[in-house]
Design a protein around this motif. Structure first.
Motif, PDB file in Angstrom:
ATOM      1  N   GLY A  92      52.213 -10.994  -5.633  1.00  0.00           N
ATOM      2  CA  GLY A  92      51.431 -11.955  -5.067  1.00  0.00           C
ATOM      3  C   GLY A  92      50.663 -11.272  -4.061  1.00  0.00           C
ATOM      4  O   GLY A  92      49.975 -12.028  -3.000  1.00  0.00           O
ATOM      5  N   ILE A  93      50.176 -10.055  -4.161  1.00  0.00           N
ATOM      6  CA  ILE A  93      49.314  -9.234  -3.312  1.00  0.00           C
ATOM      7  C   ILE A  93      47.913  -9.311  -3.946  1.00  0.00           C
ATOM      8  O   ILE A  93      47.432  -8.718  -5.081  1.00  0.00           O
ATOM      9  CB  ILE A  93      49.759  -7.890  -3.386  1.00  0.00           C
ATOM     10  CG1 ILE A  93      51.244  -7.647  -2.619  1.00  0.00           C
ATOM     11  CG2 ILE A  93      48.809  -6.867  -2.435  1.00  0.00           C
ATOM     12  CD1 ILE A  93      51.826  -6.160  -2.631  1.00  0.00           C
ATOM     13  N   PRO A  94      47.005 -10.001  -3.039  1.00  0.00           N
ATOM     14  CA  PRO A  94      45.559  -9.938  -3.601  1.00  0.00           C
ATOM     15  C   PRO A  94      45.080  -8.520  -3.454  1.00  0.00           C
ATOM     16  O   PRO A  94      45.289  -7.702  -2.364  1.00  0.00           O
ATOM     17  CB  PRO A  94      45.059 -10.928  -2.664  1.00  0.00           C
ATOM     18  CG  PRO A  94      45.669 -10.839  -1.618  1.00  0.00           C
ATOM     19  CD  PRO A  94      47.199 -10.528  -2.026  1.00  0.00           C
ATOM     20  N   VAL A  95      44.157  -8.204  -4.576  1.00  0.00           N
ATOM     21  CA  VAL A  95      43.548  -7.020  -4.493  1.00  0.00           C
ATOM     22  C   VAL A  95      42.096  -7.125  -4.569  1.00  0.00           C
ATOM     23  O   VAL A  95      41.328  -7.940  -5.285  1.00  0.00           O
ATOM     24  CB  VAL A  95      43.743  -6.126  -5.873  1.00  0.00           C
ATOM     25  CG1 VAL A  95      43.096  -4.824  -5.854  1.00  0.00           C
ATOM     26  CG2 VAL A  95      45.139  -5.721  -6.098  1.00  0.00           C
ATOM     27  N   VAL A 324      46.658 -14.881  -7.822  1.00  0.00           N
ATOM     28  CA  VAL A 324      47.774 -14.880  -6.902  1.00  0.00           C
ATOM     29  C   VAL A 324      47.710 -16.092  -6.062  1.00  0.00           C
ATOM     30  O   VAL A 324      48.799 -16.385  -5.275  1.00  0.00           O
ATOM     31  CB  VAL A 324      47.627 -13.532  -5.943  1.00  0.00           C
ATOM     32  CG1 VAL A 324      48.033 -12.287  -6.505  1.00  0.00           C
ATOM     33  CG2 VAL A 324      46.281 -13.687  -5.107  1.00  0.00           C
ATOM     34  N   TYR A 325      46.431 -16.678  -5.777  1.00  0.00           N
ATOM     35  CA  TYR A 325      46.226 -18.027  -5.118  1.00  0.00           C
ATOM     36  C   TYR A 325      46.915 -19.294  -5.872  1.00  0.00           C
ATOM     37  O   TYR A 325      46.285 -19.492  -6.912  1.00  0.00           O
ATOM     38  CB  TYR A 325      44.864 -18.013  -4.656  1.00  0.00           C
ATOM     39  CG  TYR A 325      44.489 -17.005  -4.071  1.00  0.00           C
ATOM     40  CD1 TYR A 325      45.129 -16.577  -2.621  1.00  0.00           C
ATOM     41  CD2 TYR A 325      43.537 -16.098  -4.416  1.00  0.00           C
ATOM     42  CE1 TYR A 325      44.524 -15.722  -2.172  1.00  0.00           C
ATOM     43  CE2 TYR A 325      43.146 -15.183  -3.718  1.00  0.00           C
ATOM     44  CZ  TYR A 325      43.559 -14.625  -2.497  1.00  0.00           C
ATOM     45  OH  TYR A 325      43.000 -13.819  -1.667  1.00  0.00           O
ATOM     46  N   PRO A 326      47.925 -20.116  -5.087  1.00  0.00           N
ATOM     47  CA  PRO A 326      48.208 -21.226  -5.774  1.00  0.00           C
ATOM     48  C   PRO A 326      46.882 -22.150  -6.035  1.00  0.00           C
ATOM     49  O   PRO A 326      46.035 -21.885  -5.124  1.00  0.00           O
ATOM     50  CB  PRO A 326      49.120 -21.774  -4.838  1.00  0.00           C
ATOM     51  CG  PRO A 326      49.268 -21.127  -3.690  1.00  0.00           C
ATOM     52  CD  PRO A 326      48.331 -19.720  -3.959  1.00  0.00           C
ATOM     53  N   GLU A 327      46.972 -22.729  -6.882  1.00  0.00           N
ATOM     54  CA  GLU A 327      45.729 -23.755  -7.236  1.00  0.00           C
ATOM     55  C   GLU A 327      45.241 -24.623  -5.915  1.00  0.00           C
ATOM     56  O   GLU A 327      46.253 -25.098  -5.434  1.00  0.00           O
ATOM     57  CB  GLU A 327      46.187 -24.794  -8.287  1.00  0.00           C
ATOM     58  CG  GLU A 327      45.963 -24.319  -9.698  1.00  0.00           C
ATOM     59  CD  GLU A 327      44.732 -23.701 -10.261  1.00  0.00           C
ATOM     60  OE1 GLU A 327      43.864 -24.539 -10.267  1.00  0.00           O
ATOM     61  OE2 GLU A 327      44.752 -22.734 -10.735  1.00  0.00           O
TER      62      GLU A 327
END
Ligand code: GLV
Length: 327
Positions: A92-95, A324-327
């Motif tokens: 769940g880590i944004p890159v 990674v972001y929920p809708e």
């Protein structure tokens, strides 16, 4: 100790480039010339909530394992092949990356390499410097024309397109290959969509503008180099491992193609004893596609914006794994 989140910054950057991070986190900063994450920084991984890194730092499974609190990875590059994005996504880590700001600079360098190889600038300059310029020779240092020649772009993303725009100004004809046709870019550039094989067979210059992925690793090897015209020039400003270096050496040494100009190699840095340096028809520069004052600063700032957004739980402005972001 302040309760601001700890961010590991892999390298020291010039004053002012990371201003957007000031006051938002505690930064632990590595040396300017680090070729890997320094021991001090590696030891701080268990506490780190953010990682700001350059493309020379492998953000792999081992690093991620040591950083259980990590909430954002910000790469100061458009390419993210040094980051195990899938592993980050699982956590769940944004890159973040830095698209857009380096398009024009990299396209400029591509044209510089293409022109230098076409007109044999490194070789003729060295000859002049070392006393081999005896007279104006009608047959000395003959190169290739850009005007009327066909440029094959392998990948028509932002940078490929920017190279195409420049090449049109030089009177070149454009063909391209990509995972799918790009009708808008075709209309803007007058570029013709072909298979990779057709691009290689028909182009006088081939310029690579594709990201490094499992599919593109080794894309240009002996079979592809053999498809190219004997007078063709290969330019690579994308990622080194897209070209098989041993095959390229053979192609240049045996005259399958006329020349190559490389901003990227495999490995990087390419060791000084590498046989490619011995070839007059191979121009190598040290991964400087985005190396202008403005571009590098804007990349650093964009990466800082990504980092801060990640720490604050906002969507990264430039995120390569938005899933990674929920809708
Ligand atoms: C440079 O190579 C980058 O990916 O930004």
């Amino acid at each position: 100790m302040s309760d601001l989140p700890l961010v590991i910054v892999s390298h020291t950057l010039p004053a002012g480039w990371l201003d957007k991070m000031e006051g938002r986190c505690r930064m632990l900063i590595g040396p300017v010339d680090a070729t890997r994450l320094s021991d001090e920084l590696a030891q701080a991984l268990p506490q780190a909530e953010g990682l700001y890194c350059l493309l020379t730092i492998p953000v792999n499974h081992a690093l991620l394992e040591r950083a259980p609190r990590l909430r954002v990875v910000s790469n100061m590059a458009v390419g993210v092949d040094n980051v195990d994005v899938a592993a980050c996504t699982r956590r769940g880590i944004p890159v973040g990356n830095t698209p857009g700001v380096l398009t024009e600079g990299t396209a400029d360098l591509t044209m510089a390499l293409l022109l230098s190889a076409a007109r044999r600038l490194p070789e003729s300059s060295q000859d002049a410097r070392e006393g081999r310029w005896k007279t104006w020779s009608p047959t000395g240092w003959l190169g290739a024309d850009l005007y009327g020649a066909t440029l094959g772009l392998v990948g028509l993303g932002k940078i490929g397109k920017a190279v195409g725009q420049r090449a049109r100004g030089f009177g070149m004809r454009l063909v391209y290959s990509d995972t799918q046709p790009n009708p808008q870019a075709e209309a803007e550039l007058g570029a013709v969509y072909l298979s990779l094989e057709e691009v290689l067979r028909h182009s006088d210059f081939v310029s690579l503008h594709t990201p490094l992925t499992a599919e593109t690793r080794g894309l240009i090897g002996a079979p592809q180099l053999r498809m190219m015209k004997p007078g063709a020039i290969l330019v690579n400003t994308s990622r080194g491992p897209i070209v098989r270096m041993d095959d390229l050496h053979q192609a240049l040494a045996e005259g399958w193609i006329a020349a190559a100009a490389l901003d990227v190699t495999d490995p990087e840095p390419l060791p000084p004893e590498h046989p490619l340096y011995q070839l007059k028809n191979c121009l190598i520069v040290p991964h400087i596609g985005s190396a202008t004052q403005n571009t590098r600063r804007r990349m650093a700032e964009r990466a800082a914006e990504n980092l801060v957004a990640g720490l604050e739980g906002r969507h990264l402005p430039f995120c390569v794994n938005p899933e990674v972001y929920p809708e």
